[in-house]
Design an enzyme around this catalytic site. Structure first.
Site, PDB file in Angstrom:
ATOM      1  N   TYR A 173      -1.562  -0.594  11.102  1.00 31.66           N
ATOM      2  CA  TYR A 173      -1.754  -1.252   9.800  1.00 31.66           C
ATOM      3  C   TYR A 173      -0.578  -0.972   8.865  1.00 31.66           C
ATOM      4  O   TYR A 173       0.070  -1.903   8.354  1.00 31.66           O
ATOM      5  CB  TYR A 173      -3.071  -0.785   9.151  1.00 31.66           C
TER       6      TYR A 173
ATOM      7  N   THR B  60       0.817  -1.208   0.000  1.00 30.33           N
ATOM      8  CA  THR B  60       0.000   0.000   0.000  1.00 30.33           C
ATOM      9  C   THR B  60       0.856   1.266   0.000  1.00 30.33           C
ATOM     10  O   THR B  60       2.008   1.236   0.461  1.00 30.33           O
ATOM     11  CB  THR B  60      -0.903  -0.005   1.260  1.00 30.33           C
ATOM     12  N   ASP B  61       0.273   2.356  -0.461  1.00 32.78           N
ATOM     13  CA  ASP B  61       0.986   3.646  -0.388  1.00 32.78           C
ATOM     14  C   ASP B  61       1.072   4.151   1.051  1.00 32.78           C
ATOM     15  O   ASP B  61       1.824   5.089   1.337  1.00 32.78           O
ATOM     16  CB  ASP B  61       0.314   4.695  -1.294  1.00 32.78           C
ATOM     17  N   GLU B  62       0.309   3.529   1.964  1.00 36.31           N
ATOM     18  CA  GLU B  62       0.292   4.030   3.346  1.00 36.31           C
ATOM     19  C   GLU B  62       1.629   3.819   4.055  1.00 36.31           C
ATOM     20  O   GLU B  62       1.887   4.447   5.081  1.00 36.31           O
ATOM     21  CB  GLU B  62      -0.860   3.386   4.129  1.00 36.31           C
TER      22      GLU B  62
ATOM     23  N   LYS C 127       2.402  -3.426   7.264  1.00 35.71           N
ATOM     24  CA  LYS C 127       2.607  -3.580   5.810  1.00 35.71           C
ATOM     25  C   LYS C 127       4.044  -3.187   5.453  1.00 35.71           C
ATOM     26  O   LYS C 127       4.690  -3.835   4.632  1.00 35.71           O
ATOM     27  CB  LYS C 127       1.611  -2.720   5.019  1.00 35.71           C
TER      28      LYS C 127
HETATM   29  P1  NAD Z   1      -9.715  -7.185   2.552  1.00 37.25           P
HETATM   30  O1  NAD Z   1      -9.676  -6.872   4.009  1.00 37.25           O
HETATM   31  O2  NAD Z   1     -10.941  -6.905   1.780  1.00 37.25           O
HETATM   32  O3  NAD Z   1      -9.385  -8.736   2.335  1.00 37.25           O
HETATM   33  C1  NAD Z   1      -8.385  -9.396   3.050  1.00 37.25           C
HETATM   34  C2  NAD Z   1      -8.600 -10.895   2.867  1.00 37.25           C
HETATM   35  O4  NAD Z   1      -7.534 -11.582   3.551  1.00 37.25           O
HETATM   36  C3  NAD Z   1      -9.911 -11.401   3.461  1.00 37.25           C
HETATM   37  O5  NAD Z   1     -10.552 -12.273   2.561  1.00 37.25           O
HETATM   38  C4  NAD Z   1      -9.475 -12.151   4.711  1.00 37.25           C
HETATM   39  O6  NAD Z   1     -10.337 -13.226   5.065  1.00 37.25           O
HETATM   40  C5  NAD Z   1      -8.090 -12.643   4.310  1.00 37.25           C
HETATM   41  N1  NAD Z   1      -7.219 -12.891   5.456  1.00 37.25           N
HETATM   42  C6  NAD Z   1      -6.999 -12.076   6.527  1.00 37.25           C
HETATM   43  N2  NAD Z   1      -6.145 -12.660   7.383  1.00 37.25           N
HETATM   44  C7  NAD Z   1      -5.791 -13.854   6.832  1.00 37.25           C
HETATM   45  C8  NAD Z   1      -4.923 -14.895   7.227  1.00 37.25           C
HETATM   46  N3  NAD Z   1      -4.242 -14.828   8.386  1.00 37.25           N
HETATM   47  N4  NAD Z   1      -4.794 -15.964   6.438  1.00 37.25           N
HETATM   48  C9  NAD Z   1      -5.478 -16.053   5.269  1.00 37.25           C
HETATM   49  N5  NAD Z   1      -6.325 -15.099   4.845  1.00 37.25           N
HETATM   50  C10 NAD Z   1      -6.480 -14.012   5.615  1.00 37.25           C
HETATM   51  O7  NAD Z   1      -8.446  -6.432   1.938  1.00 37.25           O
HETATM   52  P2  NAD Z   1      -8.266  -5.780   0.502  1.00 37.25           P
HETATM   53  O8  NAD Z   1      -8.768  -4.391   0.531  1.00 37.25           O
HETATM   54  O9  NAD Z   1      -8.743  -6.724  -0.538  1.00 37.25           O
HETATM   55  O10 NAD Z   1      -6.671  -5.684   0.457  1.00 37.25           O
HETATM   56  C11 NAD Z   1      -5.893  -6.737  -0.110  1.00 37.25           C
HETATM   57  C12 NAD Z   1      -4.438  -6.364  -0.049  1.00 37.25           C
HETATM   58  O11 NAD Z   1      -4.220  -5.155  -0.773  1.00 37.25           O
HETATM   59  C13 NAD Z   1      -3.921  -6.106   1.356  1.00 37.25           C
HETATM   60  O12 NAD Z   1      -2.634  -6.651   1.466  1.00 37.25           O
HETATM   61  C14 NAD Z   1      -3.899  -4.584   1.481  1.00 37.25           C
HETATM   62  O13 NAD Z   1      -2.885  -4.176   2.373  1.00 37.25           O
HETATM   63  C15 NAD Z   1      -3.568  -4.202   0.051  1.00 37.25           C
HETATM   64  N6  NAD Z   1      -4.047  -2.875  -0.392  1.00 37.25           N
HETATM   65  C16 NAD Z   1      -5.360  -2.534  -0.253  1.00 37.25           C
HETATM   66  C17 NAD Z   1      -5.804  -1.294  -0.729  1.00 37.25           C
HETATM   67  C18 NAD Z   1      -7.254  -0.899  -0.636  1.00 37.25           C
HETATM   68  O14 NAD Z   1      -7.585   0.253  -0.938  1.00 37.25           O
HETATM   69  N7  NAD Z   1      -8.165  -1.782  -0.269  1.00 37.25           N
HETATM   70  C19 NAD Z   1      -4.898  -0.409  -1.319  1.00 37.25           C
HETATM   71  C20 NAD Z   1      -3.562  -0.795  -1.434  1.00 37.25           C
HETATM   72  C21 NAD Z   1      -3.155  -2.037  -0.981  1.00 37.25           C
HETATM   73  P1  TYD Z   2     -10.575   4.058   4.497  1.00 34.26           P
HETATM   74  O1  TYD Z   2     -11.582   3.649   3.491  1.00 34.26           O
HETATM   75  O2  TYD Z   2     -10.625   3.463   5.863  1.00 34.26           O
HETATM   76  O3  TYD Z   2      -9.142   3.845   3.825  1.00 34.26           O
HETATM   77  P2  TYD Z   2      -7.670   4.308   4.336  1.00 34.26           P
HETATM   78  O4  TYD Z   2      -7.737   4.659   5.761  1.00 34.26           O
HETATM   79  O5  TYD Z   2      -6.898   3.057   4.104  1.00 34.26           O
HETATM   80  O6  TYD Z   2      -7.265   5.441   3.445  1.00 34.26           O
HETATM   81  O7  TYD Z   2     -10.658   5.622   4.680  1.00 34.26           O
HETATM   82  C1  TYD Z   2     -10.484   6.508   3.598  1.00 34.26           C
HETATM   83  C2  TYD Z   2     -10.533   7.922   4.141  1.00 34.26           C
HETATM   84  O8  TYD Z   2     -11.855   8.178   4.621  1.00 34.26           O
HETATM   85  C3  TYD Z   2      -9.604   8.141   5.331  1.00 34.26           C
HETATM   86  O9  TYD Z   2      -9.068   9.465   5.246  1.00 34.26           O
HETATM   87  C4  TYD Z   2     -10.510   8.030   6.528  1.00 34.26           C
HETATM   88  C5  TYD Z   2     -11.838   8.549   6.004  1.00 34.26           C
HETATM   89  N1  TYD Z   2     -13.053   7.962   6.612  1.00 34.26           N
HETATM   90  C6  TYD Z   2     -14.041   8.802   7.145  1.00 34.26           C
HETATM   91  O10 TYD Z   2     -13.921  10.034   7.144  1.00 34.26           O
HETATM   92  N2  TYD Z   2     -15.153   8.226   7.692  1.00 34.26           N
HETATM   93  C7  TYD Z   2     -15.323   6.871   7.744  1.00 34.26           C
HETATM   94  O11 TYD Z   2     -16.352   6.392   8.287  1.00 34.26           O
HETATM   95  C8  TYD Z   2     -14.311   6.020   7.177  1.00 34.26           C
HETATM   96  C9  TYD Z   2     -14.449   4.531   7.197  1.00 34.26           C
HETATM   97  C10 TYD Z   2     -13.190   6.622   6.618  1.00 34.26           C
END
Ligand code: NAD
Ligand code: TYD
Length: 351
Positions: free
Chosen positions: A159, A134-136, A163
């Site tokens: 988190y 992630t960019d975080e 990562k």
């Molecule tokens: P998500 O929370 O929707 O899904 C995570 C999945 O991992 C779930 O299906 C969960 O059951 C599974 N999981 C959790 N712990 C586990 C374990 N110990 N063993 C096996 N499975 C397990 O997450 P997402 O949004 O799909 O993110 C996927 C990946 O992409 C993550 O690594 C996250 O850091 C990265 N990412 C997400 C975003 C975003 O905006 N969602 C952006 C950049 C990177």
């Molecule tokens: P989120 O979807 O949790 O993603 P991330 O924290 O990984 O960027 O949140 C996106 C942005 O929205 C973040 O700045 C937090 C804000 N946010 C709210 O203001 N209210 C909410 O209820 C949630 C879930 C997020």
């Protein structure tokens, strides 16, 4: 890319990626989807895939990436040559309330996968370990700057710290053991099958149900939004053409303030549900601790080296996403039940 272990394939991005691969007629590999099915994993997100492909090049395994014997066994049994590692605890707010699961899954789990790959792969030839990050990990971006692959790591939340740790482990395995690994650091994704604890689905569903829309702080925090299928196309390109040991930043060049996103969603809901008035639902609540002000990705490397570019505009992608959540109530109800609702009840007062 013949026998692929996809971790976290029942989550948001993982389920979209599995569908993305299987819809490509040129794809002739086998997929093993290893997912623990935490509150965030949902097999309903893959119902169509399972109906068409279960036992025919697609297999689901319920299990924990932190369970080394299980992971090692899967490598052996399925002759895994490629890993695409999505599994993680992914929600910043949960990491603030309880970081332990994040350390276990994101750090120990990634270590296990790397070590199982190291034990199983006698040579790096024809193998690939792709780690989704992630960019975080870069922390908050100053105005006028964007994260490059060389930006220093400066994570703010448990988190993002876990990562960041997992990224360091992957890099260390490349340098120390010659692990054929790549990493992508992507910005905020949106699209179908995202858990309704995250900003966009939460706001769509709450607005459609006349519930409060909680904005953390002043709503001026900026995120760089990318449609999940554009993220999938980036991952697929990195698997095919990415250079071992390299990191690729992936972003949408689409910076938006949270309040702007919520106002847009309100307008879309009002248009689709005549009579519904959403503006009064917006409520500024206590800010998230350690809340990063701004994320912005410089994705020129993947554009230049691999020819990647996002295909969906934010306007089109957001409209499709709003329509998807309104049309898929069965999925929403399943995801919201049980574990997640208990957690909300327990933690609601913290906002
Ligand atoms: P998500 O929370 O929707 O899904 C995570 C999945 O991992 C779930 O299906 C969960 O059951 C599974 N999981 C959790 N712990 C586990 C374990 N110990 N063993 C096996 N499975 C397990 O997450 P997402 O949004 O799909 O993110 C996927 C990946 O992409 C993550 O690594 C996250 O850091 C990265 N990412 C997400 C975003 C975003 O905006 N969602 C952006 C950049 C990177
Ligand atoms: P989120 O979807 O949790 O993603 P991330 O924290 O990984 O960027 O949140 C996106 C942005 O929205 C973040 O700045 C937090 C804000 N946010 C709210 O203001 N209210 C909410 O209820 C949630 C879930 C997020």
């Amino acid at each position: 890319m013949k026998n692929i272990l996809i971790t976290g394939g029942a989550g948001f991005i993982g389920s979209n990626f599995i569908r993305y691969l299987l819809l490509d007629e040129r794809f002739d590999g086998n997929i093993v989807n290893l997912d623990k099915l935490t509150y965030a994993g949902n097999l309903m997100s893959l119902r169509d895939v399972a109906e068409r492909r279960e036992g025919k090049g697609y297999e689901f395994v319920r299990g924990d990436i932190a369970d080394y014997p299980l992971v090692a066994d899967l490598f052996k049994k399925h002759r895994i040559d490629t890993v695409v590692h999505f599994a993680a605890e992914s929600h910043v707010d949960r990491s603030i309330h309880g970081p332990a699961d994040f350390v276990r899954t994101n750090i120990v789990g990634t270590f296990n996968l790397l070590d199982a790959a190291r034990a199983s792969w006698k040579s790096p030839e024809g193998k690939r370990f792709h780690h989704i990050s992630t960019d975080e990990v870069f922390g908050s971006a100053e105005a006028g700057t964007a994260f490059t692959e060389a930006s220093p790591y400066d994570p703010s939340s448990p988190y993002s710290a876990t990562k960041a740790s997992s990224d360091h482990l992957v890099r260390a395995y490349v340098r120390t053991y010659g692990m054929p690994a790549t990493i992508s650091n992507c910005s905020n994704n949106y699209g179908p099958y995202q858990h309704p604890e995250k900003l966009i689905p939460l706001m769509v569903l709450n607005a459609s149900e006349g519930k409060e829309l909680p904005i953390y702080g002043d709503g001026g925090n900026v995120r760089d939004w990318l449609h999940v299928l554009d993220h999938c196309s980036a991952i697929s390109l990195i698997l095919k053409k990415g250079r071992v040991g390299e990191t690729y930043n992936v972003g949408g060049r689409c910076e938006k303030r949270n309040i702007e996103i919520v106002e847009r969603i309100c307008a879309m809901i009002e248009q689709r549900m005549p009579g519904r008035k959403c503006a009064g639902l917006i409520k500024h609540v206590t800010d998230r601790r350690g809340h990063d002000r701004r994320y912005a990705i410089d994705s020129r490397k993947i554009e230049r080296e691999l020819g990647w570019k996002p295909r969906r505009s934010f306007d089109q992608g957001l409209a499709e996403t709003v329509d998807w959540y309104l049309a898929n109530r069965e999925w929403v109800d399943a995801v919201r039940s049980g574990e997640y609702m208990k957690w909300i009840e327990k933690n609601y007062s913290m906002r």
